[in-house]
Design an enzyme around this catalytic site. Sequence first.
Site, PDB file in Angstrom:
ATOM      1  N   THR A  52       0.834  -1.208   0.000  1.00  0.00           N
ATOM      2  CA  THR A  52       0.000   0.000   0.000  1.00  0.00           C
ATOM      3  C   THR A  52       0.864   1.252   0.000  1.00  0.00           C
ATOM      4  O   THR A  52       0.671   2.167  -0.801  1.00  0.00           O
ATOM      5  CB  THR A  52      -0.924   0.000   1.224  1.00  0.00           C
ATOM      6  N   TYR A 144      -1.792 -10.794   3.341  1.00  0.00           N
ATOM      7  CA  TYR A 144      -1.817  -9.378   3.705  1.00  0.00           C
ATOM      8  C   TYR A 144      -3.264  -8.989   3.981  1.00  0.00           C
ATOM      9  O   TYR A 144      -4.072  -8.857   3.067  1.00  0.00           O
ATOM     10  CB  TYR A 144      -1.199  -8.583   2.539  1.00  0.00           C
ATOM     11  N   LYS A 174       0.430 -10.501   7.482  1.00  0.00           N
ATOM     12  CA  LYS A 174       0.637  -9.074   7.745  1.00  0.00           C
ATOM     13  C   LYS A 174      -0.748  -8.535   8.080  1.00  0.00           C
ATOM     14  O   LYS A 174      -1.585  -8.363   7.207  1.00  0.00           O
ATOM     15  CB  LYS A 174       1.217  -8.360   6.525  1.00  0.00           C
TER      16      LYS A 174
END
Length: 307
Positions: A52, A144, A174
């Site tokens: 991101t 993620y 994550k």
Amino acid sequence: MAQSTEKKLTGLVAATFTPFTAQGEVNLAEIGPYIDYLITTQGVNSIFVNGTTGEGMSLSVAERKLLAEEWCRKAKGKMEQVIIHVGCTSLKESQELARHAVEIGADGIAVISPSFFKPRSAESLRAYLQNVATAAPTVPFYYYHLPGLTGVNVPASDLLEGIETLIPSFRGVKFSGSDLMDFGQCINHTQPHWSVLYGVDEQLLAALALGAHGAVGSTYNYLGSHMKKLLSEFESGNLEQARSLQFKMQELISHAVKVGFDVGVNKQLMAEVSGLQLGPPRLPIMPCPKVHAVSIKQKYQHLFSVH
């Protein structure tokens, strides 16, 4: 895959910004100096690329390959781990990036959930992740979890049920959500060779109390040395000192949010602090007004006594 030869991913991992030229093209020349800055100034030795913070979903597959290759090449022999985010809205593109990550010697790959056609259940999300993982079966695989941006609200702890049967290379999560109960359940059901890493920087201390193995975040690009101190204070049982550092970070982020904290502002702050030429963000993210970056940098210097 021999687990014994792998190094478990722990500690602080910087989610890297993607350097662009003033014209908005990928600027590979800045990656070498960026890596040196992280190691020597911040003491951060692992990175999470094309996520991101790196505007990965705004990059073409070709750009993502170029960047991944350069980060891996320049980090070789210098950094402990380079994790490449290969998630896309297209399964085929995600598989292509996963195969490429193997070719360039990445230490791991991470995959975010697709966010246009969304998986509606843990089962469909697991199936998607499995199909990406099969393209790179020898590389540690991380999920993620970012429900705030993907809109996929499948609890990460639900996803973990039976995942290693489907993905033998699975090595952790994550977790970039604020649901600490879900995070706690991920820790509670983790395997010894997995890493559950927290991704909401301003709540790091709470995650450490629940057993986080480390953290991945954008602020560790410029607050790495201070947050490493937070980790060591926590590990030594000095909660008051650890809290003090966490509260300072929260104060910085609160101030940044008031002036409008997004990837563009964060990127400009990193440029101001580090002296690196990171360029503007890519549309639709707007460039950061200079006055905002200066205001946040002043707050940063005030809180962390950087002169």
